[in-house]
Design an enzyme around this catalytic site. Structure first.
Site, mmCIF file in Angstrom:
data_model
loop_
_atom_site.group_PDB
_atom_site.id
_atom_site.type_symbol
_atom_site.label_atom_id
_atom_site.label_comp_id
_atom_site.label_asym_id
_atom_site.label_seq_id
_atom_site.Cartn_x
_atom_site.Cartn_y
_atom_site.Cartn_z
ATOM 1 N N ASP A 4 0.960 -0.973 0.135
ATOM 2 C CA ASP A 4 0.361 -0.012 -0.038
ATOM 3 C C ASP A 4 0.641 1.296 0.537
ATOM 4 O O ASP A 4 1.927 1.441 0.466
ATOM 5 C CB ASP A 4 -0.791 -0.021 1.286
ATOM 6 C CG ASP A 4 -2.437 1.188 1.495
ATOM 7 O OD1 ASP A 4 -2.343 1.356 -0.526
ATOM 8 O OD2 ASP A 4 -3.008 0.739 1.970
ATOM 9 N N SER A 5 0.092 2.197 -0.691
ATOM 10 C CA SER A 5 1.253 3.609 -0.767
ATOM 11 C C SER A 5 1.447 4.468 0.560
ATOM 12 O O SER A 5 2.103 5.148 -0.131
ATOM 13 C CB SER A 5 0.146 4.358 -1.597
ATOM 14 O OG SER A 5 -0.885 4.609 -1.022
ATOM 15 N N GLY A 6 0.769 4.264 1.361
ATOM 16 C CA GLY A 6 1.072 5.079 2.353
ATOM 17 C C GLY A 6 0.164 5.821 2.745
ATOM 18 O O GLY A 6 -0.397 6.592 3.603
ATOM 19 N N GLY A 7 -0.297 6.678 1.963
ATOM 20 C CA GLY A 7 -1.732 7.640 1.876
ATOM 21 C C GLY A 7 -2.426 7.141 2.536
ATOM 22 O O GLY A 7 -2.635 8.445 3.802
ATOM 23 N N PHE A 8 -3.025 6.440 3.038
ATOM 24 C CA PHE A 8 -4.444 6.037 4.000
ATOM 25 C C PHE A 8 -3.417 5.525 5.129
ATOM 26 O O PHE A 8 -4.169 5.561 6.196
ATOM 27 C CB PHE A 8 -4.491 4.356 3.761
ATOM 28 C CG PHE A 8 -5.846 3.484 4.505
ATOM 29 C CD1 PHE A 8 -6.624 4.316 4.645
ATOM 30 C CD2 PHE A 8 -5.086 3.075 5.782
ATOM 31 C CE1 PHE A 8 -8.047 4.033 5.077
ATOM 32 C CE2 PHE A 8 -5.640 2.171 6.260
ATOM 33 C CZ PHE A 8 -7.583 3.118 5.942
ATOM 34 N N GLN A 21 -10.896 6.121 -5.620
ATOM 35 C CA GLN A 21 -12.126 6.632 -4.328
ATOM 36 C C GLN A 21 -13.360 7.913 -5.260
ATOM 37 O O GLN A 21 -13.907 7.363 -6.122
ATOM 38 C CB GLN A 21 -11.452 7.951 -4.406
ATOM 39 C CG GLN A 21 -10.290 7.775 -3.448
ATOM 40 C CD GLN A 21 -9.830 7.074 -2.554
ATOM 41 O OE1 GLN A 21 -10.440 7.059 -1.322
ATOM 42 N NE2 GLN A 21 -8.875 6.206 -1.725
ATOM 43 N N GLY A 33 -11.607 4.693 0.024
ATOM 44 C CA GLY A 33 -12.050 4.907 1.014
ATOM 45 C C GLY A 33 -13.889 4.737 1.328
ATOM 46 O O GLY A 33 -14.237 4.760 1.815
ATOM 47 N N ASP A 76 -8.207 -7.524 1.785
ATOM 48 C CA ASP A 76 -6.175 -7.295 2.496
ATOM 49 C C ASP A 76 -7.079 -6.665 3.837
ATOM 50 O O ASP A 76 -7.928 -5.835 3.844
ATOM 51 C CB ASP A 76 -5.641 -6.743 2.326
ATOM 52 C CG ASP A 76 -5.809 -4.781 2.971
ATOM 53 O OD1 ASP A 76 -5.456 -4.088 4.476
ATOM 54 O OD2 ASP A 76 -6.714 -4.400 2.008
ATOM 55 N N CYS A 132 -11.695 -27.159 11.602
ATOM 56 C CA CYS A 132 -10.652 -26.615 11.439
ATOM 57 C C CYS A 132 -9.350 -27.864 11.436
ATOM 58 O O CYS A 132 -9.352 -28.208 12.067
ATOM 59 C CB CYS A 132 -10.700 -25.600 11.933
ATOM 60 S SG CYS A 132 -8.852 -24.490 12.303
ATOM 61 N N CYS A 168 -7.089 -26.699 11.387
ATOM 62 C CA CYS A 168 -5.148 -26.267 11.382
ATOM 63 C C CYS A 168 -4.630 -26.951 13.009
ATOM 64 O O CYS A 168 -5.261 -27.191 13.529
ATOM 65 C CB CYS A 168 -5.499 -24.909 11.646
ATOM 66 S SG CYS A 168 -5.915 -24.388 13.306
ATOM 67 N N CYS A 191 -6.054 -26.171 16.260
ATOM 68 C CA CYS A 191 -7.792 -27.185 16.631
ATOM 69 C C CYS A 191 -7.218 -28.413 16.602
ATOM 70 O O CYS A 191 -7.556 -29.134 17.028
ATOM 71 C CB CYS A 191 -9.314 -26.548 15.605
ATOM 72 S SG CYS A 191 -9.049 -24.664 15.766
ATOM 73 N N HIS A 212 -4.635 -20.196 13.763
ATOM 74 C CA HIS A 212 -5.988 -20.189 12.767
ATOM 75 C C HIS A 212 -7.101 -19.114 12.483
ATOM 76 O O HIS A 212 -8.147 -19.582 11.924
ATOM 77 C CB HIS A 212 -7.074 -20.390 15.185
ATOM 78 C CG HIS A 212 -8.579 -20.782 14.794
ATOM 79 N ND1 HIS A 212 -9.276 -22.187 14.229
ATOM 80 C CD2 HIS A 212 -9.357 -19.738 14.557
ATOM 81 C CE1 HIS A 212 -9.893 -21.585 13.739
ATOM 82 N NE2 HIS A 212 -10.299 -20.237 14.238
#
Ligand code: PRF
Ligand code: ZN
Length: 368
Positions: A89-93, A185, A212, A262, A300, A302, A305, A331
């Site tokens: 991610d660009s860093g703006g957020f 946006q 956004g 994400d 599950c 995993c 579990c 998990h």
């Protein structure tokens, strides 16, 4: 980068995305590795759970360890030891959400380091240069994440600046080893969102993100904008809904035609003792688990579990034992990986709507 849609079910798509360092099936979820690691687990765990694309952040990597260290290590893959796909991610957020924003101008964004208070300046051009030089597979452009609520005028100007920055980002690129994604946006305003889609898709991006959203608006607003934007994006390019979300959000967005997600939710919740199971969320610190010697989720498979009981997981959590974070994260990330696998299989077999309904019926039923 190469992207192919291989089957569809309504608007939902099953596809394959190939980048410089590997490939992933979509719809996919990207575990968040902000500091160059997914908190609580090793890359070996991440890979074994079936993930081959992870997310990191320009903002954090730039501040520490910094471009020089990553470049001297031979790039982000050699530095971190993660051999598969990386999206940054660009860093703006992050500048907005970490409250370190100083000044937003046409040229870029000035911010204060959350580490030592030092001043820095990001331009759209610098972000692309950083992403190309550390060698990520997919780089996000610098955008302005419109907050919620925002007036129509504010959202309009912020969207228009994001468009101008997107053009500058395209002009700044020097290699196709790093694919670039543009970001849509426009707040919760349908005409602004459609205008942004129209303009940004004229630019030669390899994929498009919806930004956004999930910034405090009601769920229905988020779903309404997602259902409007996603099907209007080019059908031959990946679509990424940034920072989303819960299992319900992901199912809604997949149904609207989104391919990538994400969210810090599975990893952050794991650290807070909130665990996702097929029958809903479990708060492992609850007293009722003190002598519950059954597995967290019998459905599950995993590591957590298969080997441990709720009573033990509760004990680790209340004792603040490091193993609590590790076992909970394994998990939750496994749960998200299985959810995405289930989604992909359902799309391939043309039964996504039934899958969604069935999953939600169980998930919304009483957590035990
Ligand atoms: N822009 C960028 N990253 C983001 C967002 C955004 O709007 C969001 C919003 N949910 C999460 N991450 N660049
Ligand atoms: Zn499990």
């Amino acid at each position: 980068m190469e992207f192919k849609v291989l089957s569809t079910c309504g608007e939902a798509r099953y596809g394959k995305l190939k980048g410089t360092h590997g490939e992933t099936e979509t719809p996919c979820f990207m575990p968040v590795g902000t500091l160059g690691a997914v908190k609580g687990v090793t890359w070996k765990n991440v890979k074994e759970m079936g993930y081959s694309l992870v997310l990191s952040n320009v903002y954090h990597l730039y501040l520490r360890p910094g471009l020089e260290v990553i470049e001297e290590a031979g790039g982000i893959h050699s530095f971190t030891g993660w051999k598969d796909l990386i999206l940054t991610d660009s860093g703006g957020f992050q500048v907005f959400s970490l409250g370190s924003l100083m000044k937003l101008t046409e040229e870029g964004v000035e911010f204060c380091s959350h580490l030592d208070g030092s001043k820095h300046f990001f331009t759209p051009e610098f972000v692309i240069e950083f992403e190309e030089r550390i060698g990520v597979d997919i780089g996000m452009v610098l955008d302005e994440c419109t907050p919620y609520p925002a007036t129509y005028d504010y959202a309009k100007h912020s969207m228009e600046r994001t468009l101008r920055w997107a053009k500058r980002s395209i002009e700044a690129r020097t290699t196709d080893r790093t694919a670039l994604f543009g970001i849509v946006q426009g707040g919760v305003y349908e005409d602004l969102r459609l205008k942004c889609v129209e303009e940004i898709t004229r630019l030669p991006f390899e994929g498009f993100a919806i930004g956004g959203l999930s910034v405090g608006e009601p769920k229905e607003e988020m779903y309404r904008i997602t259902r409007l934007v996603a099907p209007n994006l080019p059908s031959d390019k990946p679509r990424y809904l940034m920072g989303v979300g819960t299992p319900e959000d992901i199912l809604e967005a997949v149904e609207a035609g989104v391919d990538m997600f994400d969210c810090v939710m599975p990893t952050r919740n794991a650290r807070n003792g909130t665990l996702f199971t097929s029958y809903g969320k479990v708060n492992i610190k609850a007293a009722k688990y003190k002598k519950d010697f059954t597995p967290l989720d019998p459905n599950c498979d995993c590591y957590t579990c298969r080997n441990f009981t709720k009573a033990y997981l509760r004990h680790l959590y209340v004792s603040r034992e490091v193993n609590s974070v590790i076992l909970n994260t394994i998990h939750n990330l496994h749960f998200y990986a299985k959810l995405m696998e289930g989604i992909r299989e359902a799309i391939k077999e043309g039964r996504f709507a039934q899958f969604k309904e069935e999953f939600l019926r169980k998930f919304r039923g009483e957590g035990s």
